[in-house]
Enzyme design. Structure first.
Site, short mmCIF file in Angstrom:
data_model
loop_
_atom_site.label_atom_id
_atom_site.label_comp_id
_atom_site.label_asym_id
_atom_site.label_seq_id
_atom_site.Cartn_x
_atom_site.Cartn_y
_atom_site.Cartn_z
N LYS A 51 78.79 -0.91 23.21
CA LYS A 51 77.58 -0.42 23.89
C LYS A 51 76.50 -0.08 22.85
CE LYS A 51 79.75 4.15 24.11
NZ LYS A 51 80.62 5.01 24.94
N ARG A 149 81.38 13.92 34.45
CA ARG A 149 80.23 13.09 34.15
C ARG A 149 80.27 11.85 35.04
NH1 ARG A 149 79.79 10.78 28.00
NH2 ARG A 149 81.47 9.50 28.81
N TYR A 270 53.87 17.20 5.88
CA TYR A 270 53.23 17.85 7.03
C TYR A 270 53.61 19.33 7.12
CZ TYR A 270 51.65 13.47 9.17
OH TYR A 270 51.02 12.29 9.44
N MET A 327 56.82 9.99 10.23
CA MET A 327 57.12 8.84 11.08
C MET A 327 57.59 7.64 10.24
SD MET A 327 54.62 6.83 13.72
CE MET A 327 54.11 8.30 14.58
#
Ligand code: PLP
Length: 388
Positions: A51, A149, A270, A327
């Site tokens: 997956k 779940r 930042y 980023m």
């Protein structure tokens, strides 16, 4: 670190020399890990969970390599992933873990896929589809033994043997899933095995499957007919309290864009969250959180402090992150590396050696699973091996 020798793929036709990050994926190690797990599985069939794009490494590369190693059964989460798996292994058995969505029966049939039915409604829908279609198509049934779940409740599982719908389709597999199999001493493991055993023995004709990667290594050895490893195939440690028995599959290098000196009492990145107490040498790397390297690995504090934050290997020296992960860029403190040993354009190791996926995850306050499945799309991907 594996070298960029054999096949390599790059994003948008850009050569690895132009990529900000280079992901090395060792398909021979993937195959070897599958064989290690098969040998541990005590005669149970060993499937592969692929997956999330085979935990980030690429369905189209991982699945054929696993097939060559001998794997015949694959699990994915989504129907769209199952269709991609089918395209590369025409004869394999493919299960979709996230259940049957309304109206998708014809797609399962068209591609020869098997849903994992996780509720009575899904069982009714699959049975109805098979009746209308005139074929007893195979599906798995998921019983929930503690995750809360997906899956039938244990009482629903125990009552299943009397339901007429079971005649309408082939009940190919009965599964449940561990909550904490990586904790050998967690009493929940035994409780889940007991609950699963009760349901399984009421449906004795259905092959059964319980363990994930860590479940294969449990003292209780609950192997049944088929095991479903994912993480360990990709090099994750299924036994976190012991040495990792698996081979690393993934390595990640990042390119140094710039090197600079930062004066004392200046900050980096930042929001000025990292302070140079004295003059420090900073390298800026062309990888960031947009590449899936977690921002939670940011180093917030002062130079020289031992922070739980990202680390990197630079010319054989471990170097700490400095400041917030941006980023597209990561800044690291390379003051400890002799000046002549690194220059612009060099690559440094973000994942590899002691910086395992488990360790990278720990340093980012997450798990190696998330590191793998976040691996970005801007890296040059260099695959090696996989020929069996
Ligand atoms: C993801 C998953 C697995 C594989 O788990 P790992 O811990 O990665 O080995 C097995 N079974 C189910 C139901 C899953 O969702």
């Amino acid at each position: 670190m594996t070298k960029l020798t054999s096949q390599h793929e790059t994003t948008g036709g850009i050569p690895a020399s132009a990529a900000g990050g280079i992901l090395h994926i060792d398909l021979d190690a993937l195959g070897a890990n599958w064989r290690t797990l098969r040998d541990k599985a005590g005669g149970a069939e060993t499937a592969a969970v692929v997956k999330a794009n085979a935990y980030g490494i690429g369905i189209e590369q991982a699945v054929p390599a696993l097939g060559k190693a001998g794997c015949r059964t694959f699990f994915v989460a989504h129907l769209s992933e199952a269709i991609r798996v089918r395209a590369v292994v025409p004869d394999a058995t493919i299960y979709v873990l996230n259940g049957l969505f309304a109206g998708t029966g014809p797609t399962y049939a068209a591609y020869g896929l098997r849903p994992v039915l996780g509720s009575l409604e899904e069982i009714e829908e699959w049975a109805g589809f098979c009746r209308a279609d005139g074929q007893r198509r195979p599906a798995a049934i998921h019983v929930d033994t503690g995750m809360n779940r997906l899956g039938l409740t244990v009482p629903q599982g125990l009552a299943l043997k009397d339901r007429a719908e079971l005649k309408d389709f082939e009940t190919a597999l009965l599964i449940s899933h561990f909550v904490s199999a990586e904790e050998n001493d967690n009493p929940l493991n035994g409780e889940q095995i007991e609950a699963f055993e009760a349901v399984r023995s009421s449906l004795p004709w259905i092959p059964a499957s319980l363990p994930n990667s860590s479940g294969i290594f449990l003292r209780d050895k609950p192997r049944y007919n088929l095991v479903r490893p994912g993480y360990a195939l990709y090099g994750g440690n299924p036994t976190p309290d012991r040495d990792n028995p698996m081979k690393p599959v993934v390595g990640l290098e990042a390119r140094i864009v710039q090197l600079r000196w930062v004066e004392a009492d200046h900050t980096v990145g930042y929001n000025g969250r990292w302070l140079a107490l004295e003059k420090r040498r900073i390298a800026t790397l062309s990888v960031g959180y947009a590449d899936g390297y977690p921002r939670s690995a940011s180093a917030r504090g002062k130079s020289g402090e031992d922070l739980l934050a990202g680390m990197i290997m630079v010319a054989g020296h471990p170097c700490p992150f400095a400041g917030n992960v941006s980023m597209d860029l990561i800044t690291i403190d390379v003051t400890a590396v002799p000046e002549k040993e690194i220059q612009r354009g060099d690559t440094v190791t973000l994942i590899g050696g002691d910086l395992t996926i488990d360790e990278v995850g720990r340093r980012a306050g997450t798990i190696g699973y998330e590191i793998l499945t976040s691996l970005g799309t801007r890296y040059a991907r260099a695959y090696r091996g996989g020929q069996g």
